[in-house]
Design a protein around this motif. Structure first.
Motif, PDB file in Angstrom:
ATOM      1  N   UNK A 164       8.324   1.632  -0.062  1.00  0.00           N
ATOM      2  CA  UNK A 164       9.269   2.349  -0.910  1.00  0.00           C
ATOM      3  C   UNK A 164       9.539   3.763  -0.409  1.00  0.00           C
ATOM      4  N   UNK A 165       8.795   4.157   0.615  1.00  0.00           N
ATOM      5  CA  UNK A 165       9.002   5.480   1.178  1.00  0.00           C
ATOM      6  C   UNK A 165       9.489   5.419   2.625  1.00  0.00           C
ATOM      7  N   UNK A 198       0.824  -1.225   0.000  1.00  0.00           N
ATOM      8  CA  UNK A 198       0.000   0.000   0.000  1.00  0.00           C
ATOM      9  C   UNK A 198       0.856   1.272   0.000  1.00  0.00           C
ATOM     10  N   UNK A 199       1.871   1.293  -0.860  1.00  0.00           N
ATOM     11  CA  UNK A 199       2.763   2.447  -1.094  1.00  0.00           C
ATOM     12  C   UNK A 199       3.812   2.651  -0.007  1.00  0.00           C
ATOM     13  N   UNK A 200       3.739   1.937   1.096  1.00  0.00           N
ATOM     14  CA  UNK A 200       4.597   2.262   2.250  1.00  0.00           C
ATOM     15  C   UNK A 200       6.060   1.822   2.109  1.00  0.00           C
ATOM     16  N   UNK A 214      12.342   5.321   4.137  1.00  0.00           N
ATOM     17  CA  UNK A 214      13.382   6.247   4.591  1.00  0.00           C
ATOM     18  C   UNK A 214      12.794   7.631   4.843  1.00  0.00           C
ATOM     19  N   UNK A 215      11.996   8.109   3.901  1.00  0.00           N
ATOM     20  CA  UNK A 215      11.435   9.458   4.041  1.00  0.00           C
ATOM     21  C   UNK A 215      10.434   9.537   5.198  1.00  0.00           C
ATOM     22  N   UNK A 216       9.627   8.515   5.369  1.00  0.00           N
ATOM     23  CA  UNK A 216       8.690   8.511   6.497  1.00  0.00           C
ATOM     24  C   UNK A 216       9.461   8.678   7.805  1.00  0.00           C
ATOM     25  N   UNK A 217      10.432   7.798   8.016  1.00  0.00           N
ATOM     26  CA  UNK A 217      11.180   7.841   9.283  1.00  0.00           C
ATOM     27  C   UNK A 217      11.980   9.134   9.421  1.00  0.00           C
ATOM     28  N   UNK A 218      12.484   9.617   8.290  1.00  0.00           N
ATOM     29  CA  UNK A 218      13.257  10.860   8.278  1.00  0.00           C
ATOM     30  C   UNK A 218      12.381  12.039   8.689  1.00  0.00           C
ATOM     31  N   UNK A 219      11.121  11.989   8.337  1.00  0.00           N
ATOM     32  CA  UNK A 219      10.249  13.148   8.549  1.00  0.00           C
ATOM     33  C   UNK A 219       9.393  13.039   9.807  1.00  0.00           C
ATOM     34  N   UNK A 237      13.738  -3.689   0.944  1.00  0.00           N
ATOM     35  CA  UNK A 237      13.361  -2.889   2.106  1.00  0.00           C
ATOM     36  C   UNK A 237      12.986  -3.757   3.305  1.00  0.00           C
ATOM     37  N   UNK A 290      10.452   1.500  10.023  1.00  0.00           N
ATOM     38  CA  UNK A 290      11.277   0.407   9.497  1.00  0.00           C
ATOM     39  C   UNK A 290      11.448  -0.695  10.540  1.00  0.00           C
TER      40      UNK A 290
END
Lengths: 358, 358, 358, 358
Positions: free
Chosen positions: D227-228, D223-225, D230-235, D279, D253
Motif C-alpha cells: 500500500x506504500x 507486511x505493510x509494503x 508509490x511512496x517507496x519508489x518515489x523516495x 497494486x 513495484x
C-alpha cells in the motif's frame, strides 16, 4: 481545483535554514532547499498557479523535538511561534500556522501551545514524533506516557488539531535496523515505521478515551496504518493484553471515525488514496503536499485535480475538511465554506476534455 | 446498525392489493405479496429486528402511471395520498410517505403534489417512469417534455425529493425486445434499461439547469447510470447534438454532485456499491430495500450492516443522507440527526468479532 | 506500453466509405471519417506512435446486419471478407480480421464464417447486434433464437471469437424511446441498452450450455452488464421463469468466467475499468479503442498506459489475453507471447517519473 | 471453495511444542496451542471441512533463527527437516513442507536447503526474519548482506520459494520502541514493521538483479509494503542514494511483477485484499491462514469463500498460484491444475443464495 488547502508544509527560521540545508546537502542541493524553507512570501505565486488558497505552515522536522536540551528546545518553540505568527498576520488569507512546542515537560508544552493558539492565532500544533532528551540526546520521550495527560487535556480544551510528523529514528534503532540500508531510514520507509508506533501507542494508551475531543492528524496517507486496520484490531486481543489502557469496547477503526485524520502529503498515489477512502471515508482525509520536500506544488496538485474520485469527495479532501477542522472560516483567515463546483472550477466540460476524473 | 432509513418501500391500497397480488401470482405467491403490500402496521416488528427506524412508503408501481384514463389516475392519486397520510399520522416516528400523482396533466400533478406535501405532510413524490395515456393506453408520456416545466417548478418550490421508479415497458417495446426473453423485461434488466432513458432525458433536457433546486433519486444502485458516466459525458458531444438543451458547460457527472441521488434498493452488491461510491461519493447514496419485492428486511440489512465500508460512510448511507434530504428531523417525524457510532451500534469489538467491516 | 493489441477497430469497403461518411456528416465531418474508415495501410504510423502492435479489423457497423435483403447481405459479407483478407495478408504482423456474416440464414452464416476462418484466416466474427430483415427492413432477428444453434455449433467447432457490436435501435424502438432525445439513441446510451438485451438473451437462452466452447466478447466496458451482475442473477429467479433455458445451476456471473469477455473500446474510464476488474477479473478484459469513432489511438493509449493498475494486469489486458484468445501467436501473425515488462516498456523508473501507475 | 492451498501453517517438533506453548501461555492457553502445533495428522478433518486440499507446513517462528548458537541451530534444522519430511511422506496429497535452515553460515544454509529440497522433497524454505547470533544472542544477521549471495544463488538454482516470516524484534529495538506498549510488538504491528525492513533490504540490495530467478513470498497481506509502493519508489531517489545496489532502472513495484508474492495469512480483510489486488494483481497473491495462530481454518476460509472478488481471481488466489509456484502438480503431491469452477464448487446458484460474491 481552486481553493485547495494544504497542511504539512514546512518553513524554517532563517537562521536555521542554512544549517538544515547543509544536512540535506547531498540530496536536493543544500542551498536550494534551505532557501525554499526560509522563504514564505515567495510561495504565493506557486500557490496561485497550483490552485492552493491556503498553506498551513510548520517548523520543519525535527524542530524542537530534535533539541535534547529543554531550555534550548523551549527557546526554539517561542522563537518559532512568534516568527511565524508575524508571517501569518501579514497574509492571513493565504497562510495559517501550526505551533511548535518543546515536549520535554508536558505542562510547559501545554502552556506554550495555549499561548500560541490564544495569543498568536495558531490553528494547531505540529509534533515531530518523539522528543530527544537526556545528556547524550539518546533518551526518547513518547506522548502516550500518562505524564502527558496534562498536554492532551489542554489540546482538548483549546480544541485544536495535533499533527504528528515523522523524524529520523534514534541512533540505537538506526544502528540495528538501518545502518546497512540507509536509504530505508527516512521518507521511503523508516519515517512511517517509527511514527506509526507512536500514533498507535497514543491510541492504545487511551488518550482518545480520556480526552474524546482530541483530534490527531498524520500525513503520508496514514503512515502505513489505514491498510492494516483489520489486522491491528484483530490482534489487539483484550484478553491477551490486560495492561492496554484503551477502552475495552473500542477499536482503532472506531477512533478513525472520531479522533484521527490523515493527509496525502508526499504520497500521490491514486490506489493508496482509494484504499484510504474505503477504510476511513473521505471525511477523514485531507490533501497536503509536504513542501518543499516535494518539488513544488504542481506535481501533487495536478495529481489531485485529475483524480478518478467523485466531485464531492474532491471538494471534501481538497478543501472542506481542513476548513472545518481548523476553523479557517474564522478571522483572520475568513475562508468561505460551501463554495460550489463552479466557483472552485471542478467538473464541467473542461474536466472531461482534459481527461480529469477518467 | 440501528436507526436506518429506507425509502423505496411499497404499499398498496387494500382494494388494489389483491389485484396486484394476482399479477405476480406465479412468482412469490399472490396472496403473500398482496398481504405484505397492504399491511403497514405489521411492518414495525421486522423494522425493529433489522435496525430500520423509518420506512418511507409509496404506492406500488405502476400506480397512477399505469392508469391511462386521466380522471381515474387523478382519483387514485388522491385516494392513495389521503390513505397513506392517515397511516403516517398514526406512527410518524416510523413511517413517512412519498405522494402519488397522476402525470397526465403537469399542472394538476403539481397541484396534487402541493396538496400532498403541504396538507398531508408527504416528504416527496414517487413517479413510476412514464405515464400511460391514450385511449388504448399505449401512448407514453415522459417528463422531459417542456410541458412538464410547471411540475418541476413546483417541485423546486416545495423543495421535496422526486423518486423515479421503474415499471414494465410499453407493449410496443415489449414486443420488439422482450417477448422472446420475458425474464429480462422486468427487475433483472428491462426496468433499468427503460427508466435510465427517462432519467437521462430529464437531465439532458435541462430540467436541472432551469430548476437547480430539483433533487431526483432513483434506486437499484442507479439504474445502470453511475458506471457509465465517463462514456455518457464523453459521447454527449455538444457540437454533434446542438438540439440538446442541457447547459453547454455541464456534464451528467456534474448533476450527480448537485441534483441526483441513488439508493441500494434490490441491489445488495458490495462491488456495485463500492463502484457507485467511487463515482458519486457516499453523500449521494442512500440505503433502501424495495420491500416487499425483496423478501423481508433482513437480507438487505445484514448485507448493509456488514459492508466493508467505513463507519462514517455507513452512517451517511444508512441514515444521515436521507434524514437531511427528506428533512426527517422536522415534526412530525422528529428523527435525531448526528447520532454517534455508539448510539447507532456501529463499530466496536462486536463488529470485529462478527467479522463485519472485514 | 509497447505491443498492445486492439480489437474493436472498424474499416469500410472503399465503395461504402463515402456513403457511411455521409451518414455521420454532421458529426465528425463526413469526409474525414469516411477517409479514416477506408484507409488501412495508413494506420501503421499511428499504431507505432501509440504502442499498438496489432489491430483486429472489422467491417463498420451495421455492416451486413443493416442489409435487410438476404442476397445483398450475403454479397456484402463475401466481398468484405475477401477484401480484408487481402489487406491482412499484406501486413499480417500488424493486422488481423474478424469476418462479416449475413445472419439472415443461420446455416449460410455458418458456412461463410467457416470459409472466412479456414480459407481467409479470420480470427473471429463481428456481429452488429440484430439482423434487419423483412420487406420493410423492420423485422429484427436475434441470435438467441434456437434456429441459430447451427451457427453457434460452427463457432464452437471453429473455436473462434464472436464479437457483439452495437447498432442503432429499430425504427419502432427509436420512435418510442429516443425520438424526443435523439442524443441518447447511439453511443451515449442506446447502443448498450439495446445490445445488452441481445447478449443477455444469448446467455439466458442456454447457448453457452449447449455450446460450452463458444467465446463471446463485447466492448464499451461490457455494455452496462458487469456492474449489475449481482442484481441480474438475483432477479433471474428460476421458479419464477420456468421457460428460461439457461442451466438451472448456473449464473450470468459464471458465464463470465467461462464464455464471456469485454473490451475497453470507447470507454476510457479508470473507475469503470477497476469495477470491471473486480467483477470479472483481468483475465476477461481486453484493451481496445473503437477507431476511428474515437479520435485516433493516442487518447485511449495514453489513458491505458498510465492506468493505476498492476503491471501484470496491464500486460494481460493490453496484450496477453487477446493474443491467447485469438491465437495470434500462430502464422501468419506470429505475435510473441510472454514478453517481459522490459521488452514491452512497462514499469521502471520512467513510469515512476512520468507519474504512470500513480 | 474446494481445493484451497494454504502456506503459512506452523508445526512444532513434539519436544519443542510444550516449550513454545508455555511462551504463549497467557494468550491462547499454552497446552492448547502446543498441542495444535505438534499435531499434524489431526489437521485433515478441519482441512476437509474448510475446503483446504493442501497445507504447506513450516517449523514455527522463530525456529532456527532464534537459536544463536550455530551448532544448535544447524541441529534443529536437520532434525526439523527430517521430521517433517516423514510426515509429508505419509500423506503427500494433503501436506507439503518448507525447509528450516540455520542462517548463521550462508554456505551451510545453502547446503541444508539443497538436502531438504533434493533429498527430502521440500517445496521451499521458511526464514523467520533475522538470524539471532553472538554469545549474548543479541547480534542480528540480515540476508541482504552480500555474504548471503551464495544462499540466494542456491535458491535460484533449486528454483524453490523463499517465504519470509516475522519474529519478535531484538531486545535493543524492543526496549526502545515497544517496552511501554508491549501489545504493539508482535502480530498487531511490530512483526510487519521489522520484517518489512528486511524484505525491502533484500530488494534494494540487488538480490533480485543478481539472482533474477529468486521468488520471495511473505504473509499478512504484504507486511505493510503493497500500500506504500508509490511512496517507496518515489523516495528511493537514485541520485540521493548512490550506494543502493538495486538496478538503476528498476523499482520495487517492478519486483512485485517478477520476484515477490504475498499471502493473506492472518489478515482476513476484504478491503486490504482489494487494495493488494489493485497494486500487485491476483497473480502475486496466495490464500493462507497462519494456523494455529489463527483459531482453526474456518474463519479465514469462510471469509475467503465469500469474498466479493471474481471467480477467476478466487481460483488463482485460493489454489492455482500456489500450485504453479510450488509445482505441487509434481509427484508425490500430484495436485491437479486447471480444475473447473464446478469441480472446485465455486459459483452457481448456491453461491448466489448464500450471498457469496455479494
Amino acid at each position: 481545483m481552486k481553493g485547495k488547502i494544504i497542511l504539512e508544509e514546512a518553513f524554517n527560521l532563517p537562521r536555521l535554514a542554512e544549517e538544515e540545508a547543509k544536512q540535506y546537502a547531498s540530496v536536493h542541493g543544500a542551498l536550494l532547499l534551505g532557501k525554499a524553507l526560509a522563504d514564505i512570501e515567495g510561495r504565493v505565486a506557486a500557490m496561485d498557479e497550483a490552485g492552493v488558497e491556503m498553506q498551513v505552515l510548520s517548523l520543519t522536522s525535527p524542530g524542537c523535538q530534535g533539541v535534547s536540551d529543554p531550555v534550548e528546545a523551549q527557546k526554539m518553540a517561542v522563537e518559532s511561534n512568534n516568527y511565524i505568527a508575524e508571517k501569518v498576520k501579514a497574509n492571513p488569507s493565504r497562510f495559517a500556522a501550526f505551533a511548535a512546542v518543546s515536549m520535554h515537560d508536558p505542562k510547559r508544552a501545554a502552556e506554550e501551545l495555549s499561548r500560541a493558539v490564544i495569543e498568536l492565532g495558531c490553528v494547531g500544533v505540529m509534533l515531530n514524533d518523539f522528543q530527544s532528551s537526556g545528556l547524550d540526546g539518546n533518551t526518547t520521550l513518547f506522548y502516550d506516557n500518562p505524564s502527558y495527560d496534562i498536554f492532551w487535556a489542554t489540546v482538548e480544551e483549546l480544541d485544536v488539531l495535533v499533527y504528528m510528523h515523522p523524524r529520523l529514528a534514534s541512533k540505537t534503532v538506526f544502528n540495528e535496523l538501518y545502518r546497512d540500508r540507509k536509504w530505508l531510514q527516512a521518507s521511503a520507509w523508516g519515517f512511517a515505521n517509527q511514527l506509526s508506533i507512536h500514533i498507535l501507542g497514543i491510541a492504545t494508551s487511551g488518550v482518545f478515551d480520556r480526552f474524546p475531543g482530541v483530534q490527531l492528524a498524520f500525513g503520508h496517507m496514514g503512515e502505513h496504518i489505514p491498510f492494516d486496520l483489520w489486522r491491528i484490531d484483530h490482534k489487539l486481543d483484550r484478553d491477551r493484553f490486560p495492561d492496554m489502557q484503551m477502552a475495552k469496547n473500542r477499536t482503532i477503526r472506531d477512533y478513525f471515525a472520531t479522533n484521527m485524520h490523515i493527509t496525502t502529503s508526499g504520497h500521490f498515489s491514486t490506489r493508496s488514496l482509494q484504499g484510504a477512502i474505503a477504510e476511513l471515508s473521505t471525511s477523514r482525509i485531507m490533501f497536503s503536499i509536504d513542501y518543499p520536500y516535494e518539488d513544488g506544488l504542481m506535481e501533487g496538485s495536478s495529481w489531485f485535480d485529475g483524480l478518478p474520485i467523485s466531485q464531492p469527495d474532491l471538494l471534501a479532501i481538497g478543501r472542506e475538511n481542513a476548513l472545518r477542522l481548523l476553523k479557517l472560516n474564522r478571522a483572520p483567515h475568513n475562508l468561505k465554506p460551501g463554495l460550489s463546483l463552479k466557483e472552485l472550477e471542478v467538473g464541467g466540460l473542461g474536466a472531461l476534455l482534459s481527461f480529469a476524473f477518467a
